[in-house]
Motif scaffolding. Structure first.
Motif, PDB file in Angstrom:
ATOM      1  N   ALA A   1      58.613  44.729  33.112  1.00 30.12           N
ATOM      2  CA  ALA A   1      57.614  44.936  32.056  1.00 30.12           C
ATOM      3  C   ALA A   1      57.256  43.616  31.382  1.00 30.12           C
ATOM      4  N   LEU A   2      58.243  42.741  31.183  1.00 32.16           N
ATOM      5  CA  LEU A   2      57.971  41.429  30.595  1.00 32.16           C
ATOM      6  C   LEU A   2      57.134  40.564  31.544  1.00 32.16           C
ATOM      7  N   LEU A   3      57.413  40.641  32.835  1.00 35.61           N
ATOM      8  CA  LEU A   3      56.603  39.911  33.813  1.00 35.61           C
ATOM      9  C   LEU A   3      55.161  40.402  33.794  1.00 35.61           C
ATOM     10  N   ASP A   4      54.982  41.719  33.746  1.00 36.43           N
ATOM     11  CA  ASP A   4      53.623  42.283  33.692  1.00 36.43           C
ATOM     12  C   ASP A   4      52.900  41.866  32.422  1.00 36.43           C
ATOM     13  N   ALA A   5      53.606  41.892  31.298  1.00 35.96           N
ATOM     14  CA  ALA A   5      52.995  41.499  30.026  1.00 35.96           C
ATOM     15  C   ALA A   5      52.628  40.016  30.046  1.00 35.96           C
ATOM     16  N   ALA A   6      53.507  39.191  30.586  1.00 30.78           N
ATOM     17  CA  ALA A   6      53.222  37.753  30.667  1.00 30.78           C
ATOM     18  C   ALA A   6      52.023  37.495  31.574  1.00 30.78           C
ATOM     19  N   GLU A   7      51.943  38.196  32.688  1.00 34.71           N
ATOM     20  CA  GLU A   7      50.793  38.014  33.579  1.00 34.71           C
ATOM     21  C   GLU A   7      49.499  38.421  32.881  1.00 34.71           C
ATOM     22  N   ALA A   8      49.528  39.517  32.152  1.00 31.75           N
ATOM     23  CA  ALA A   8      48.338  39.945  31.411  1.00 31.75           C
ATOM     24  C   ALA A   8      47.942  38.901  30.364  1.00 31.75           C
ATOM     25  N   LEU A   9      48.918  38.330  29.683  1.00 31.81           N
ATOM     26  CA  LEU A   9      48.633  37.288  28.699  1.00 31.81           C
ATOM     27  C   LEU A   9      48.037  36.051  29.358  1.00 31.81           C
ATOM     28  N   VAL A  10      48.544  35.680  30.516  1.00 30.84           N
ATOM     29  CA  VAL A  10      48.000  34.525  31.244  1.00 30.84           C
ATOM     30  C   VAL A  10      46.553  34.797  31.638  1.00 30.84           C
ATOM     31  N   ARG A  11      46.271  36.002  32.110  1.00 26.06           N
ATOM     32  CA  ARG A  11      44.901  36.348  32.499  1.00 26.06           C
ATOM     33  C   ARG A  11      43.955  36.293  31.287  1.00 26.06           C
ATOM     34  N   GLU A  12      44.455  36.679  30.127  1.00 30.51           N
ATOM     35  CA  GLU A  12      43.620  36.714  28.916  1.00 30.51           C
ATOM     36  C   GLU A  12      43.474  35.349  28.250  1.00 30.51           C
ATOM     37  N   ARG A  13      44.579  34.584  28.183  1.00 30.66           N
ATOM     38  CA  ARG A  13      44.600  33.367  27.352  1.00 30.66           C
ATOM     39  C   ARG A  13      44.814  32.073  28.108  1.00 30.66           C
ATOM     40  N   GLY A  14      45.087  32.170  29.383  1.00 30.23           N
ATOM     41  CA  GLY A  14      45.368  30.968  30.154  1.00 30.23           C
ATOM     42  C   GLY A  14      46.858  30.753  30.330  1.00 30.23           C
ATOM     43  N   ASP A  15      47.189  29.717  31.066  1.00 31.62           N
ATOM     44  CA  ASP A  15      48.585  29.510  31.443  1.00 31.62           C
ATOM     45  C   ASP A  15      49.477  29.015  30.311  1.00 31.62           C
TER      46      ASP A  15
ATOM     47  N   GLU B   1      57.179  32.981  40.731  1.00 33.96           N
ATOM     48  CA  GLU B   1      57.758  33.582  41.941  1.00 33.96           C
ATOM     49  C   GLU B   1      57.170  34.963  42.196  1.00 33.96           C
ATOM     50  N   HIS B   2      57.023  35.747  41.145  1.00 43.90           N
ATOM     51  CA  HIS B   2      56.507  37.111  41.247  1.00 43.90           C
ATOM     52  C   HIS B   2      55.077  37.125  41.782  1.00 43.90           C
ATOM     53  N   VAL B   3      54.195  36.308  41.212  1.00 40.83           N
ATOM     54  CA  VAL B   3      52.798  36.334  41.641  1.00 40.83           C
ATOM     55  C   VAL B   3      52.630  35.699  43.013  1.00 40.83           C
ATOM     56  N   LEU B   4      53.453  34.712  43.354  1.00 40.99           N
ATOM     57  CA  LEU B   4      53.377  34.137  44.693  1.00 40.99           C
ATOM     58  C   LEU B   4      53.858  35.129  45.746  1.00 40.99           C
ATOM     59  N   ALA B   5      54.843  35.933  45.416  1.00 44.11           N
ATOM     60  CA  ALA B   5      55.276  36.985  46.338  1.00 44.11           C
ATOM     61  C   ALA B   5      54.154  38.006  46.541  1.00 44.11           C
ATOM     62  N   GLN B   6      53.466  38.375  45.470  1.00 42.34           N
ATOM     63  CA  GLN B   6      52.329  39.285  45.589  1.00 42.34           C
ATOM     64  C   GLN B   6      51.224  38.665  46.439  1.00 42.34           C
TER      65      GLN B   6
ATOM     66  N   MET C   1      40.062  33.026  42.782  1.00 45.66           N
ATOM     67  CA  MET C   1      38.821  33.277  42.043  1.00 45.66           C
ATOM     68  C   MET C   1      38.998  34.418  41.026  1.00 45.66           C
ATOM     69  N   GLU C   2      39.800  35.415  41.360  1.00 49.56           N
ATOM     70  CA  GLU C   2      40.042  36.551  40.460  1.00 49.56           C
ATOM     71  C   GLU C   2      40.935  36.168  39.287  1.00 49.56           C
ATOM     72  N   ALA C   3      41.870  35.275  39.521  1.00 56.73           N
ATOM     73  CA  ALA C   3      42.861  34.956  38.479  1.00 56.73           C
ATOM     74  C   ALA C   3      43.173  33.466  38.480  1.00 56.73           C
ATOM     75  N   PRO C   4      42.212  32.626  38.109  1.00 61.47           N
ATOM     76  CA  PRO C   4      42.464  31.180  38.159  1.00 61.47           C
ATOM     77  C   PRO C   4      43.610  30.716  37.256  1.00 61.47           C
ATOM     78  N   ALA C   5      43.778  31.333  36.110  1.00 66.32           N
ATOM     79  CA  ALA C   5      44.875  30.927  35.216  1.00 66.32           C
ATOM     80  C   ALA C   5      46.228  31.288  35.812  1.00 66.32           C
ATOM     81  N   VAL C   6      46.299  32.426  36.503  1.00 68.13           N
ATOM     82  CA  VAL C   6      47.547  32.832  37.156  1.00 68.13           C
ATOM     83  C   VAL C   6      47.856  31.860  38.297  1.00 68.13           C
ATOM     84  N   ALA C   7      46.835  31.482  39.069  1.00 65.22           N
ATOM     85  CA  ALA C   7      47.039  30.519  40.154  1.00 65.22           C
ATOM     86  C   ALA C   7      47.494  29.171  39.602  1.00 65.22           C
ATOM     87  N   LYS C   8      46.894  28.746  38.499  1.00 63.22           N
ATOM     88  CA  LYS C   8      47.284  27.477  37.877  1.00 63.22           C
ATOM     89  C   LYS C   8      48.739  27.524  37.436  1.00 63.22           C
ATOM     90  N   LEU C   9      49.128  28.639  36.839  1.00 60.47           N
ATOM     91  CA  LEU C   9      50.519  28.793  36.417  1.00 60.47           C
ATOM     92  C   LEU C   9      51.442  28.769  37.633  1.00 60.47           C
TER      93      LEU C   9
END
Length: 130
Positions: free
Chosen positions: A14-28, A63-68, A103-111
């Motif tokens: 749940a913390l990983l999901d929340a952090a990913e959502a925050l990155v998508r909204e506010r950047g890395d 690690e989580h988003v790279l696995a996805q 392209m869908e999640a540039p801030a997530v990719a940057k992180l």
């Protein structure tokens, strides 16, 4: 008195999901471990049972988003393989899946490839394509 168990059952996830959502909204860099905790509805001290710091959460999220991403690229490659040129089509499809993800999640990719990618080998062998 017995301790109350976290109501979602997987606080780390749940913390990983929340952090990913925050990155998508506010950047890395525009969020904190405290904010991720608040989103999940737990105290920051509860989050520290899973992540020693924001940096630890960032590394785990990387690690989580790279696995996805690896799963997404593998699925695209497997779907595209057909006939003699199947391997080439698979490589192209995997590359296209990667570009769509960035392209869908540039801030997530940057992180994932910037701040979170401290140990490149960890993510690479977890996302190995088949």
């Amino acid at each position: 008195m017995a301790r109350k168990q976290y109501h979602h059952g997987d606080l780390r996830g749940a913390l990983l999901d929340a952090a990913e959502a925050l990155v998508r909204e506010r950047g890395d860099t525009g969020w904190s471990l405290r904010e991720a905790s608040a989103r999940v509805g737990v105290s920051p001290s509860a989050a520290y049972h899973h992540f020693a710091s924001r940096d630890a959460l960032v590394r785990a999220l990387s690690e989580h988003v790279l696995a996805q991403l690896g799963t997404r690229m593998s699925a695209a490659a497997a779907e595209a393989v057909d006939g003699e040129v199947g391997e080439l089509r698979g490589i192209i499809a995997a590359g296209c899946a990667y570009v769509r993800w960035v392209m869908e999640a540039p801030a997530v990719a940057k992180l994932a490839f910037g701040l979170g990618a401290r140990d490149h080998d960890v993510a690479c062998h977890r996302t190995r394509m088949t």
